[in-house]
Design a protein around this motif. Structure first.
Motif, PDB file in Angstrom:
ATOM      1  N   HIS A  14       0.732  -1.711  -0.208  1.00  0.00           N
ATOM      2  CA  HIS A  14      -0.086   0.116  -0.325  1.00  0.00           C
ATOM      3  C   HIS A  14       0.634   1.572   0.429  1.00  0.00           C
ATOM      4  O   HIS A  14       0.528   2.185  -0.319  1.00  0.00           O
ATOM      5  CB  HIS A  14      -0.515  -0.443   1.267  1.00  0.00           C
ATOM      6  CG  HIS A  14      -1.875   1.266   1.060  1.00  0.00           C
ATOM      7  ND1 HIS A  14      -2.736   2.044   0.369  1.00  0.00           N
ATOM      8  CD2 HIS A  14      -1.410   2.531   2.479  1.00  0.00           C
ATOM      9  CE1 HIS A  14      -2.686   3.310   1.337  1.00  0.00           C
ATOM     10  NE2 HIS A  14      -2.241   3.326   1.914  1.00  0.00           N
ATOM     11  N   CYS A 130     -10.783  -7.603  -3.308  1.00  0.00           N
ATOM     12  CA  CYS A 130     -11.379  -6.068  -2.168  1.00  0.00           C
ATOM     13  C   CYS A 130     -13.082  -6.565  -2.029  1.00  0.00           C
ATOM     14  O   CYS A 130     -13.943  -7.020  -2.780  1.00  0.00           O
ATOM     15  CB  CYS A 130     -11.455  -4.846  -3.033  1.00  0.00           C
ATOM     16  SG  CYS A 130      -9.691  -4.110  -2.363  1.00  0.00           S
ATOM     17  N   ARG A 135     -17.804   0.069   2.754  1.00  0.00           N
ATOM     18  CA  ARG A 135     -16.933   0.573   2.547  1.00  0.00           C
ATOM     19  C   ARG A 135     -17.003   1.664   1.182  1.00  0.00           C
ATOM     20  O   ARG A 135     -16.971   1.657   0.569  1.00  0.00           O
ATOM     21  CB  ARG A 135     -15.967  -0.092   1.605  1.00  0.00           C
ATOM     22  CG  ARG A 135     -14.818  -0.906   2.607  1.00  0.00           C
ATOM     23  CD  ARG A 135     -13.761  -1.947   2.103  1.00  0.00           C
ATOM     24  NE  ARG A 135     -13.722  -3.245   3.140  1.00  0.00           N
ATOM     25  CZ  ARG A 135     -12.367  -3.183   3.987  1.00  0.00           C
ATOM     26  NH1 ARG A 135     -11.428  -1.649   4.209  1.00  0.00           N
ATOM     27  NH2 ARG A 135     -12.146  -4.331   4.961  1.00  0.00           N
ATOM     28  N   TYR A 138     -14.556   2.701  -1.431  1.00  0.00           N
ATOM     29  CA  TYR A 138     -13.528   1.734  -2.578  1.00  0.00           C
ATOM     30  C   TYR A 138     -15.002   1.574  -2.831  1.00  0.00           C
ATOM     31  O   TYR A 138     -14.460   1.639  -4.634  1.00  0.00           O
ATOM     32  CB  TYR A 138     -13.698   0.900  -1.329  1.00  0.00           C
ATOM     33  CG  TYR A 138     -13.393  -0.138  -2.445  1.00  0.00           C
ATOM     34  CD1 TYR A 138     -12.592  -0.608  -3.131  1.00  0.00           C
ATOM     35  CD2 TYR A 138     -14.522  -1.731  -2.513  1.00  0.00           C
ATOM     36  CE1 TYR A 138     -12.216  -1.919  -4.247  1.00  0.00           C
ATOM     37  CE2 TYR A 138     -14.632  -2.494  -2.961  1.00  0.00           C
ATOM     38  CZ  TYR A 138     -13.724  -2.792  -4.309  1.00  0.00           C
ATOM     39  OH  TYR A 138     -13.565  -3.250  -5.156  1.00  0.00           O
ATOM     40  N   HIS A 164      -9.749   1.381  -0.316  1.00  0.00           N
ATOM     41  CA  HIS A 164     -10.490  -0.347   0.631  1.00  0.00           C
ATOM     42  C   HIS A 164      -9.617  -0.251   1.872  1.00  0.00           C
ATOM     43  O   HIS A 164     -10.710  -0.179   2.708  1.00  0.00           O
ATOM     44  CB  HIS A 164      -9.896  -1.300  -0.584  1.00  0.00           C
ATOM     45  CG  HIS A 164     -10.209  -2.665   0.303  1.00  0.00           C
ATOM     46  ND1 HIS A 164      -9.798  -3.219   0.425  1.00  0.00           N
ATOM     47  CD2 HIS A 164     -11.272  -3.056  -0.065  1.00  0.00           C
ATOM     48  CE1 HIS A 164     -10.210  -4.328   1.256  1.00  0.00           C
ATOM     49  NE2 HIS A 164     -11.459  -4.538   0.761  1.00  0.00           N
ATOM     50  N   ARG A 165      -7.994   0.299   1.888  1.00  0.00           N
ATOM     51  CA  ARG A 165      -7.596   0.508   2.963  1.00  0.00           C
ATOM     52  C   ARG A 165      -8.359   1.201   3.961  1.00  0.00           C
ATOM     53  O   ARG A 165      -8.433   1.381   5.060  1.00  0.00           O
ATOM     54  CB  ARG A 165      -6.064   0.017   2.593  1.00  0.00           C
ATOM     55  CG  ARG A 165      -5.213   0.897   4.797  1.00  0.00           C
ATOM     56  CD  ARG A 165      -3.524   0.774   4.193  1.00  0.00           C
ATOM     57  NE  ARG A 165      -2.841   0.822   5.249  1.00  0.00           N
ATOM     58  CZ  ARG A 165      -2.731  -0.686   6.083  1.00  0.00           C
ATOM     59  NH1 ARG A 165      -2.828  -1.635   5.400  1.00  0.00           N
ATOM     60  NH2 ARG A 165      -1.546   0.234   6.693  1.00  0.00           N
ATOM     61  N   GLY A 168     -11.415   0.962   5.536  1.00  0.00           N
ATOM     62  CA  GLY A 168     -10.970   0.422   7.268  1.00  0.00           C
ATOM     63  C   GLY A 168     -10.443   0.888   8.189  1.00  0.00           C
ATOM     64  O   GLY A 168     -10.890   0.962   9.197  1.00  0.00           O
ATOM     65  N   THR A 244      -5.616  -1.838  10.961  1.00  0.00           N
ATOM     66  CA  THR A 244      -6.073  -1.664   9.536  1.00  0.00           C
ATOM     67  C   THR A 244      -5.582  -2.419   8.508  1.00  0.00           C
ATOM     68  O   THR A 244      -6.517  -3.011   7.511  1.00  0.00           O
ATOM     69  CB  THR A 244      -5.309  -0.365   9.021  1.00  0.00           C
ATOM     70  OG1 THR A 244      -5.917   0.709  10.277  1.00  0.00           O
ATOM     71  CG2 THR A 244      -5.924   0.192   7.845  1.00  0.00           C
ATOM     72  N   ASP A 248      -7.355  -5.096   6.158  1.00  0.00           N
ATOM     73  CA  ASP A 248      -7.132  -5.075   3.979  1.00  0.00           C
ATOM     74  C   ASP A 248      -6.467  -6.096   3.765  1.00  0.00           C
ATOM     75  O   ASP A 248      -6.251  -5.461   2.931  1.00  0.00           O
ATOM     76  CB  ASP A 248      -6.210  -3.486   4.304  1.00  0.00           C
ATOM     77  CG  ASP A 248      -5.840  -3.015   3.349  1.00  0.00           C
ATOM     78  OD1 ASP A 248      -7.340  -3.439   2.067  1.00  0.00           O
ATOM     79  OD2 ASP A 248      -4.857  -2.931   2.448  1.00  0.00           O
TER      80      ASP A 248
END
Length: 288
Positions: A14, A130, A135, A138, A164-165, A168, A244, A248
Motif C-alpha cells: 500500500h 476487495c 467501504r 472503495y 479500500h484500506r 477500513g 487496519t 485490509d
C-alpha cells in the motif's frame, strides 16, 4: 494464492502504491483540467476530484466518508461544486489530469513499459479480493470502468486499493477512539503525516480545533508537553495500523507473497521516479 504473506507485507505494498495515486492532488495538470470546467478554488478542485465517484453528494456524505474534514468547511464547497461541473465531467477531467501527470512524472518510456503493464495486472488482481460492504469510497470507485491504458489501469487499481484500506482505517480510528482532529494531530506527531499548516488549510479546521485536540490527547497520555507521542501514544498508533492491516489483508493475501513483493518493487520504482520529478511539495510531511 496459498503462499503466506510476511507481517506488514500488505502495508508495504500500500505504501508503495498510494503515493502515486496521490500525485494527482499536487498536480498542476489537475488544476488546469478543472479550471477549464470553471473551478477557481484549489480546495474545491481536490474535494470534487475525490468525491465525484460518490455522485452529487452533499457535505454530510463527504464528512462521513473523508472522516477528518471540518463539516463547516465542507458546507462552503458542497453542493456548490456540482453547480460548477457534474460528477461525470469531473471524473473525465480527473482521468485526463492523471494521464498528463503520469506521463510528465514518469516519462513516456515508463508509461508504455512492460513493467507498467505488469504492475497494472498485479494491482488489478489484488482488487479482485476487495469487498464493498461498509467501504463507501472503495465501492464508489469500484463501480467506475477500468481504463484501457496500462498506466491509467494501474492508477485506477491503486485508487481502489487506497480507498479500500482507507475505509477500513476509519473503522479502526473509531475503535481506538480518535476523533477527526485527534487522528490528524496524532498522525502528524508520528513524523509521517502532513505538516499542520497543510492539514489545516486542506481539511478546513481552525487552529483552535487543532490545539484543543492536542490537549485532549495529552489528557489521555498519548501526547507529551512538546507535542510528541508518548510511549502509550506510539503503541496506540501502531495498534491502529495493525488493525487496519487486518481489515485490509484480503487483497494482498489474494495476490500472494510473490505477487505482493513484485507489485511493491514495481510500485516503489515508479514512486521514486515520480518523487525525483517533483511530484510532491518539499514541505508536505513533517511537524512544521
Amino acid at each position: 494464492m496459498t503462499n503466506t504473506l510476511p507481517p506488514r507485507a500488505g502495508r508495504r505494498c500500500h505504501n508503495a502504491l498510494n503515493p502515486l495515486h496521490a500525485t494527482m492532488y499536487f498536480s498542476p495538470d489537475l488544476d488546469r483540467e478543472f479550471a477549464a470546467l470553471g473551478f477557481t478554488d484549489a480546495n474545491a478542485v481536490r474535494l470534487a476530484a475525490r468525491s465525484a465517484p460518490l455522485g452529487a453528494v452533499g457535505p454530510g456524505t463527504v464528512a462521513a466518508t473523508f472522516y477528518n474534514y471540518d463539516h463547516a468547511f465542507l458546507t462552503r464547497h458542497f453542493p456548490a461544486v456540482w453547480e460548477t461541473a457534474s460528477p461525470a465531467d469531473v471524473l473525465a477531467a480527473r482521468l485526463r489530469a492523471v494521464d498528463a501527470t503520469l506521463r510528465r512524472l514518469l516519462g513516456e518510456e515508463t508509461v508504455s513499459s512492460p513493467e507498467m503493464a505488469e504492475a497494472a495486472v498485479l494491482a488489478l488482481r489484488a482488487t479482485e479480493a476487495c469487498t464493498r460492504h461498509a467501504r463507501p469510497l472503495y465501492a464508489a470507485n469500484a463501480d467506475l470502468p477500468v481504463p484501457d491504458a496500462p498506466h491509467l489501469a494501474y492508477w485506477h487499481a491503486a485508487t481502489l486499493l487506497r480507498e479500500h484500506r482507507g475505509d477500513g482505517h476509519l473503522a479502526a480510528l473509531l475503535s481506538v477512539g480518535l476523533d477527526p482532529v485527534e487522528a490528524l494531530v496524532s498522525h502528524t506527531a508520528t513524523g509521517k503525516g502532513m505538516t499542520p499548516h497543510r492539514v489545516l488549510d486542506s481539511r478546513g479546521w481552525p487552529r483552535s480545533a487543532w490545539d484543543a485536540a492536542a490537549d485532549r490527547l495529552r489528557e489521555r497520555g498519548l501526547l507529551d508537553a512538546e507535542g510528541e507521542l508518548t510511549e502509550t501514544g506510539t503503541a496506540l498508533r501502531e495498534e491502529l495500523e495493525l488493525h487496519t492491516d487486518r481489515l485490509d489483508s484480503a487483497p494482498y493475501d489474494h495476490l500472494g507473497a510473490t505477487g505482493a513483493d513484485r507489485l511493491t518493487e514495481l510500485g516503489r520504482g515508479f514512486l521514486v521516479t515520480a518523487a525525483m520529478a517533483g511530484a510532491f511539495p518539499a514541505d508536505l510531511i513533517g511537524k512544521d
